[in-house]
Scaffold this motif. Structure first.
Motif, PDB file in Angstrom:
ATOM      1  N   THR A 107       5.502  -2.713  -0.105  1.00 57.06           N
ATOM      2  CA  THR A 107       6.539  -1.812   0.425  1.00 57.06           C
ATOM      3  C   THR A 107       7.804  -2.555   0.835  1.00 57.06           C
ATOM      4  N   LEU A 118       4.076   1.698   9.088  1.00 58.03           N
ATOM      5  CA  LEU A 118       3.161   1.248   8.037  1.00 58.03           C
ATOM      6  C   LEU A 118       1.702   1.321   8.477  1.00 58.03           C
ATOM      7  N   VAL A 155      -0.954   3.209   6.545  1.00 51.98           N
ATOM      8  CA  VAL A 155      -1.342   2.557   5.285  1.00 51.98           C
ATOM      9  C   VAL A 155      -2.138   1.286   5.577  1.00 51.98           C
ATOM     10  N   LEU A 156      -1.542   0.390   6.334  1.00 49.60           N
ATOM     11  CA  LEU A 156      -2.168  -0.908   6.593  1.00 49.60           C
ATOM     12  C   LEU A 156      -3.493  -0.760   7.341  1.00 49.60           C
ATOM     13  N   SER A 212       0.850  -2.496   1.447  1.00 51.75           N
ATOM     14  CA  SER A 212       1.774  -2.625   2.570  1.00 51.75           C
ATOM     15  C   SER A 212       2.808  -3.717   2.315  1.00 51.75           C
ATOM     16  N   PRO A 251       8.540   2.861   5.350  1.00 53.83           N
ATOM     17  CA  PRO A 251       8.214   2.487   3.970  1.00 53.83           C
ATOM     18  C   PRO A 251       8.572   3.574   2.955  1.00 53.83           C
ATOM     19  N   LYS A 269       7.233  -2.426  12.152  1.00 53.95           N
ATOM     20  CA  LYS A 269       6.505  -1.940  10.981  1.00 53.95           C
ATOM     21  C   LYS A 269       5.436  -0.927  11.395  1.00 53.95           C
TER      22      LYS A 269
END
Length: 413
Positions: free
Chosen positions: A409, A336, A339-340, A406, A195, A333
């Motif tokens: 992104t 990520l 973040v997620l 997320s 990302p 992913k």
């Protein structure tokens, strides 16, 4: 099974409505409804069965408000989540799809580890449960299976976009050229998505090929190590988050729903072209599994929301974390996740920081000091006087904000 039945009816008899089962969106919607019904209707029966078998939670006295009232609440409720997920998947998904197979293996694998842990705690009267090293070995074993399969299986491929010069030339010759022609042929790859970076992609092989291009044949080792790390970290994060009513199930539902969006757009060549993201053939079938999983988590919340009538136990929390990790790796992913899965990360870090700082200060000053009033983080807020339902709701809000970030992104580079 229903998918194959209606596929046969459509091909042989043009049965009215049978073609609906060919659509991902229809089967995903059906899976959500079916898993919700199973988890809410049959969930109560499972809870009563657990009560009958006296599978009650043993509560350690941590000095938290309302803690002792939870003693005896049935645990092992993760069984509800597992059954409410697997039944719709078996009925509605393409069971030969490699991504669906891996998710079923993950569910059974982590569910078994969690079940053994809960069983030892409840029936062997051992509060420690399954030894930590055996849990880690189980997570490593799953990481090897997932990483090895995703690397070596011929059905796990990506399609990369043609160079922009080629696409522009194609559009100049034919403005109505379909998006599918903008992509190269399917290829095996260790590329993933990063990302907030312009190129948005990173090839794990580059970790060793900078030494020598010949080392590319050993990229599978790097990929498996990364898979092991992600599965172990996320499953333990989910396990730590499962500390107050509804927190783990609600936070996980938000995370999984977001991953479902990623799986759907990544497996759709039109959306992949529009969003300029990696196209992953056949990954869209995971949407069925994800839809069933979200329905199961929400249905479980019916009984797990404050005041909880059942706890998921390690049977549920380890399974949830494992599934989230595998989905993230499959849709490429996994970068990520910080973040997620920010809620899981915060819970994990709070424990690591608390223990590390306590040991450091004890060694240096002779007396251990703490950063938080209690870890994991949700217990810190309980000690600060917040009611657990307020903590859960605010953690959900943070989880929703992280999920939106997320998704954003996809376009922020």
């Amino acid at each position: 099974m229903l998918y194959y039945l209606f596929e046969y009816l459509e091909k042989q008899f043009q049965f009215p409505g049978a073609s609906l089962f060919g659509y991902i969106t229809f089967r995903a919607a059906f899976a959500v409804i079916l898993s919700l019904l199973i988890s809410t209707i049959y969930g109560k029966r499972i809870i009563l069965f657990l009560q009958k078998k006296q599978v009650g939670e043993t509560i350690r006295d941590l000095g938290l408000d309302g803690q002792q009232e939870k003693a005896g609440t049935p645990t092992m409720g993760g069984i509800i989540i597992i059954l409410a997920t697997l039944i719709p998947v078996i009925l509605l998904a393409k069971l030969e799809n490699i991504y669906v197979i891996l998710l079923i293996i993950t569910t059974l694998w982590m569910g078994t580890i969690g079940f053994i842990d809960d069983y030892i705690k409840k029936f062997k009267k051992d509060k420690e449960g399954l030894k930590g090293r055996f849990k880690v070995l189980g997570q490593i074993g799953l990481g090897i299976i997932i990483g090895g399969t995703l690397y070596f299986n011929p059905n796990v491929t990506i399609k990369e976009k043609l160079p922009i010069e080629v696409r522009q030339k194609m559009l100049a010759e034919d403005p109505n050229v379909p998006p599918a022609q903008f992509f190269e042929t399917e290829t095996k790859s260790t590329k993933t998505t990063i990302p907030f970076v312009k190129g948005n992609e990173f090839d794990y092989a580059e970790i060793i090929t900078w030494i020598s291009p010949k080392l590319s044949e050993y990229a599978w080792i790097i990929f498996i190590i990364i898979s092991i790390f992600i599965i172990t970290a996320v499953s333990n994060g989910a396990n730590l988050t499962d500390g107050i009513d509804g927190l783990a199930a609600g936070s996980s539902a938000i995370i999984v729903l977001t991953l479902g969006i990623f799986a759907w757009v990544s497996g759709n060549i039109i959306f992949s072209d529009y969003l300029n993201i990696m196209y992953i053939p056949r990954v869209e079938e995971m949407t069925i599994y994800i839809a069933a999983f979200v329905g199961a988590l929400i249905g479980f919340l019916w009984y797990n929301a404050y005041p909880a009538q059942v706890f998921m136990g390690d049977t549920g929390s380890l399974t949830i974390g494992g599934i989230i990790a595998v989905i993230a790796i499959a849709v490429r992913k996994e970068w990520l996740i910080p973040v997620l899965c920010g809620v899981f990360l915060a819970e994990n870090l709070s424990v690591v920081l608390q223990v590390s700082y306590f040991k450091y200060t004890k060694k240096k000053y002779g007396e251990g000091k703490r950063i938080f009033k209690m870890s994991p983080l949700h217990h810190h807020y309980q000690k600060s006087g917040y009611h657990e339902s307020k903590i859960v709701t605010r953690f959900w809000i943070v989880g929703i904000l992280l999920a939106i970030l997320s998704i954003v992104t996809l376009k922020i580079r």
